[in-house]
Write an enzyme that holds these catalytic residues in place. Sequence first.
Site, PDB file in Angstrom:
ATOM      1  N   ASP A  12      -6.256 -14.427   4.145  1.00  0.00           N
ATOM      2  CA  ASP A  12      -7.122 -13.421   4.767  1.00  0.00           C
ATOM      3  C   ASP A  12      -8.559 -13.488   4.288  1.00  0.00           C
ATOM      4  OD1 ASP A  12      -5.215 -12.345   6.461  1.00  0.00           O
ATOM      5  OD2 ASP A  12      -4.424 -11.036   4.898  1.00  0.00           O
ATOM      6  N   ARG A  91      -6.882  -3.324  -9.074  1.00  0.00           N
ATOM      7  CA  ARG A  91      -7.877  -3.094  -8.011  1.00  0.00           C
ATOM      8  C   ARG A  91      -9.158  -2.429  -8.510  1.00  0.00           C
ATOM      9  NH1 ARG A  91      -6.099  -7.122  -5.335  1.00  0.00           N
ATOM     10  NH2 ARG A  91      -4.558  -6.724  -3.724  1.00  0.00           N
ATOM     11  N   ASP A 120      -4.260  -0.592  -1.090  1.00  0.00           N
ATOM     12  CA  ASP A 120      -5.349  -1.323  -1.732  1.00  0.00           C
ATOM     13  C   ASP A 120      -6.725  -0.943  -1.187  1.00  0.00           C
ATOM     14  OD1 ASP A 120      -3.758  -2.637  -3.549  1.00  0.00           O
ATOM     15  OD2 ASP A 120      -3.366  -4.338  -2.221  1.00  0.00           O
ATOM     16  N   SER A 171       3.404 -11.901   1.537  1.00  0.00           N
ATOM     17  CA  SER A 171       2.083 -11.533   1.037  1.00  0.00           C
ATOM     18  C   SER A 171       2.258 -11.238  -0.456  1.00  0.00           C
ATOM     19  CB  SER A 171       1.583 -10.287   1.774  1.00  0.00           C
ATOM     20  OG  SER A 171       0.517  -9.726   1.058  1.00  0.00           O
TER      21      SER A 171
HETATM   22  N1  ARG Z   1       2.840  -1.898  -2.923  1.00  0.00           N
HETATM   23  C1  ARG Z   1       2.097  -2.325  -4.041  1.00  0.00           C
HETATM   24  C2  ARG Z   1       0.920  -1.434  -4.270  1.00  0.00           C
HETATM   25  O1  ARG Z   1       0.542  -0.717  -3.413  1.00  0.00           O
HETATM   26  C3  ARG Z   1       1.734  -3.775  -3.974  1.00  0.00           C
HETATM   27  C4  ARG Z   1       0.667  -4.157  -3.030  1.00  0.00           C
HETATM   28  C5  ARG Z   1       0.558  -5.619  -2.981  1.00  0.00           C
HETATM   29  N2  ARG Z   1      -0.618  -6.042  -2.293  1.00  0.00           N
HETATM   30  C6  ARG Z   1      -0.665  -7.173  -1.594  1.00  0.00           C
HETATM   31  N3  ARG Z   1      -1.824  -7.457  -1.061  1.00  0.00           N
HETATM   32  N4  ARG Z   1       0.365  -7.953  -1.403  1.00  0.00           N
HETATM   33  O2  ARG Z   1       0.342  -1.420  -5.324  1.00  0.00           O
END
Ligand code: ARG
Length: 397
Positions: A12, A91, A120, A171
Amino acid sequence: MRVVLAYSGGLDTSAILLLLREQGHEVITVTVNVGQEDDMEGVEEKAYKLGAYKHYTINAVKEFAENYVSKAIKANALYEDKYPLGTALARPLIAEKVAEIAKKEGADAVAHGCTSKGNDQVRFDLVLKYYLGDDYKIIAPVRELGLTRAKSAEILRKHGFEPPGAHKKYSIDENLWSRSIEGGELDDPSAEPPEDAFAWTVPPEKAPEEPLVLKVSFRNGIPVAINNEKMDLEKIVKLLNRLLGLHGYGRIDHIENRVVGLKSREVYEAPAALALIESHRDLEKLVYTPKELRFKKLLDQYWSDLVYQGLWVEPLRLVIEKAIDELNKWVSGDVVMKVYKGSLRIIGRSSEYTGYSEKLIDYDTGWYPSAEEAEGFIKIWGLHSLAAAKARGLNNL
Ligand code: ARG
């Protein structure tokens, strides 16, 4: 415009880089190393190939371990009792670094690759707004254009690039603290995660027949040594991820409530995180009063919710951390764990700050309350309950 893009080198963010270039922007890419096992030079090379004007690789692993992971350990941070918050913790740090570069480079905008369906975007946007205010535009092409993985792959091909990991079915977001795996076949919550979703852990059935016994030493709530060998936190986490992963320990599979109102099936690998939190909690039980133990659980859960929900900027987080630090002053000592075919048990613990006394608890030789003391205590202890039961004519327990 001059745009600073949080760049991972994945599908992405690579497509976004091309899109921004297509729109005539000057793109500065920033890759923050928070312990993901990517080839950072390869990522830089790719950024330039795709048209980045300038690229920054920022090594923040130590900072991540010492300022973020350490807090998660002290807070026994498990969102909804399961997820050690790896992605959620990293993050804010990534966003902080991106904001720093944006200021330094006099950018007009910052960009990231988050979707409108995830947590995120909330974590990134709020920390970016905290550091940059409203003067900088936040560009999120995946959110704005509804980019799917297939569309991103198409953009890359259109520009003559082979999509990275076109073969990748999931992902994945990886850092020192955990590996998050989402999407593809995992979206069916009734089906067992396929083996190819995992990379840090062996299948428990295939783990060695010999159990692994390890001692972790804590100082003020922070792990400081393994088997008496002093190490910094980054090294301890890396070592445990490797050793425990080899014993099939550290897999998580659960249904998670996202901020944006969706339930999602999430799979993680986090051997060190789970083991350190389990050990830390065990040591807390040895040193805290029952009151402290129960109150700490509330603090921990509140802190974990704020972090998961993208509210790193919430001032209350800092207040909770003060209380958590204060309680962790007493969490020093050793914990011994035994790991065997995907399971972990704490088999011993000790601390100089414990109220535990073998002398008091021993049935044969230990201290006993006198019969009078015991009877008096029970009588007064039960007064409220018995009086209420009687007043209500309670006749069916
Ligand atoms: N569900 C988890 C969270 O919100 C993991 C997110 C993973 N992000 C990704 N871009 N694959 O923290």
